[in-house]
Design a protein around this motif. Structure first.
Motif, PDB file in Angstrom:
ATOM      1  N   PRO A 198      57.203  85.342  92.471  1.00  0.00           N
ATOM      2  CA  PRO A 198      55.872  85.297  93.086  1.00  0.00           C
ATOM      3  C   PRO A 198      55.746  86.169  94.330  1.00  0.00           C
ATOM      4  O   PRO A 198      54.740  86.859  94.514  1.00  0.00           O
ATOM      5  CB  PRO A 198      55.702  83.810  93.416  1.00  0.00           C
ATOM      6  CG  PRO A 198      56.513  83.107  92.367  1.00  0.00           C
ATOM      7  CD  PRO A 198      57.719  83.989  92.153  1.00  0.00           C
ATOM      8  N   GLY A 227      53.405  83.891  82.640  1.00  0.00           N
ATOM      9  CA  GLY A 227      52.936  82.777  83.453  1.00  0.00           C
ATOM     10  C   GLY A 227      53.055  83.056  84.939  1.00  0.00           C
ATOM     11  O   GLY A 227      52.155  82.700  85.722  1.00  0.00           O
ATOM     12  N   THR A 228      54.146  83.709  85.343  1.00  0.00           N
ATOM     13  CA  THR A 228      54.322  84.054  86.753  1.00  0.00           C
ATOM     14  C   THR A 228      53.242  85.031  87.205  1.00  0.00           C
ATOM     15  O   THR A 228      52.720  84.922  88.324  1.00  0.00           O
ATOM     16  CB  THR A 228      55.719  84.655  86.994  1.00  0.00           C
ATOM     17  OG1 THR A 228      56.712  83.760  86.500  1.00  0.00           O
ATOM     18  CG2 THR A 228      55.963  84.886  88.484  1.00  0.00           C
ATOM     19  N   ARG A 230      50.189  85.282  86.044  1.00  0.00           N
ATOM     20  CA  ARG A 230      48.919  84.545  86.185  1.00  0.00           C
ATOM     21  C   ARG A 230      48.938  83.689  87.451  1.00  0.00           C
ATOM     22  O   ARG A 230      47.940  83.635  88.194  1.00  0.00           O
ATOM     23  CB  ARG A 230      48.680  83.670  84.948  1.00  0.00           C
ATOM     24  CG  ARG A 230      48.415  84.468  83.678  1.00  0.00           C
ATOM     25  CD  ARG A 230      48.004  83.562  82.523  1.00  0.00           C
ATOM     26  NE  ARG A 230      47.716  84.351  81.333  1.00  0.00           N
ATOM     27  CZ  ARG A 230      48.596  84.589  80.367  1.00  0.00           C
ATOM     28  NH1 ARG A 230      49.836  84.100  80.449  1.00  0.00           N
ATOM     29  NH2 ARG A 230      48.257  85.320  79.316  1.00  0.00           N
ATOM     30  N   ASN A 231      50.066  83.049  87.703  1.00  0.00           N
ATOM     31  CA  ASN A 231      50.163  82.203  88.902  1.00  0.00           C
ATOM     32  C   ASN A 231      50.095  83.029  90.181  1.00  0.00           C
ATOM     33  O   ASN A 231      49.702  82.509  91.234  1.00  0.00           O
ATOM     34  CB  ASN A 231      51.446  81.392  88.870  1.00  0.00           C
ATOM     35  CG  ASN A 231      51.448  80.322  87.790  1.00  0.00           C
ATOM     36  OD1 ASN A 231      50.381  79.879  87.353  1.00  0.00           O
ATOM     37  ND2 ASN A 231      52.630  79.912  87.342  1.00  0.00           N
ATOM     38  N   ALA A 232      50.478  84.310  90.089  1.00  0.00           N
ATOM     39  CA  ALA A 232      50.420  85.192  91.253  1.00  0.00           C
ATOM     40  C   ALA A 232      49.019  85.748  91.488  1.00  0.00           C
ATOM     41  O   ALA A 232      48.814  86.503  92.447  1.00  0.00           O
ATOM     42  CB  ALA A 232      51.406  86.341  91.084  1.00  0.00           C
TER      43      ALA A 232
END
Length: 259
Positions: A198, A227-228, A230-232
């Motif tokens: 992240p 997924g990382t 999108r989370n970032a």
């Protein structure tokens, strides 16, 4: 002069052309058959046998910039004839065409392909291994692939670590194409893993202008990395498969910084 796709045939026995201790361990250039190969700390990185996924890395980023959502789609190819203004890092784009940052010089397929496209305003390549840069310069073994690109006034080669560069630079780009590992889940050195975390992705987003594209080459897909991303905070995250001459397809992970 050899073309990038005309490396001469040699016996199948691997021949070491150069071996050096670099800042991150041993780096080797060898020839096997008709292919030149780069090996880092005993780990095969890339060769000259099939560059379609490295070229697609660049094209996929440009395609994403050209999509309807893009705030600054590249102008037509004939815009290359327009006068170019000098660029000062941090001063913003002075050329209407997009700026490209490539992480990793490698065998040079990505750089050569980008330089062959007049739609890029400037092309900055960050490479941390001095040996690899040397192999591309002054008649080195890899120079047939990149001599024209290195002579292009749009091209700049920076001898530094891309992880440190994205953390420290004040410059910004429209596309960041990363090809420094075998993928987010298979890094050449442990330090590279931070780039796909992240915090590392936050640095990547910081050097991208709004609507800018991050493209990451990988030897295999990584749902966890998607997924990382999108989370970032990246949007339009997707993975594109690129068939190669042998083995499973390579992939390019694509993501867009929100506008």
């Amino acid at each position: 002069m050899l073309t990038p796709y005309d490396i001469p045939d040699h016996p199948d026995t691997a021949e070491v052309l150069d071996r050096r201790e670099g800042p991150y361990g041993e780096i080797v250039l060898r020839r096997q058959g008709g292919s030149l190969q780069i090996i880092a700390n005993g780990c095969f990185l890339m060769d000259t046998s099939d560059g379609r996924s490295e070229r697609r890395l660049i094209d996929a980023a440009l395609d994403a910039l050209s999509a309807p959502h893009a705030p600054h789609a590249p102008p037509a190819a004939d815009a290359a004839d327009a006068p170019r203004e000098p660029h000062t890092p941090g001063s913003g784009p002075l050329d209407p065409r997009p700026a490209l940052l490539i992480g990793g010089l490698g065998v040079g397929f990505s750089l050569a392909h980008a330089a062959a496209d007049p739609r890029w305003a400037r092309i900055t390549v960050v490479e941390r291994e001095p040996a690899i840069i040397d192999w591309h310069r002054d008649g080195g073994p890899l120079s047939p692939l990149t001599c024209a690109a290195l002579a292009d006034p749009r091209t700049e080669i920076l001898k530094t670590d891309v992880v440190a560069f994205v953390n420290e630079t004040c410059d910004t780009f429209d596309a960041l194409c990363l090809d420094i590992d075998n993928g987010p889940d298979w890094t050449v050195t442990d330090d590279n893993g931070s780039l796909y975390s992240p915090a590392g992705l936050a640095d990547c987003a910081r050097v991208l202008r709004p609507g800018g594209v991050l493209a990451v080459w990988s030897a295999q897909p990584s749902p966890e990395f998607e997924g990382t991303l999108r989370n970032a905070g990246f949007q339009q995250v997707r993975t594109e498969e690129i068939p190669v001459a042998r083995g499973v397809p390579d992939v390019v992970h694509l993501a867009v910084r929100p506008g």
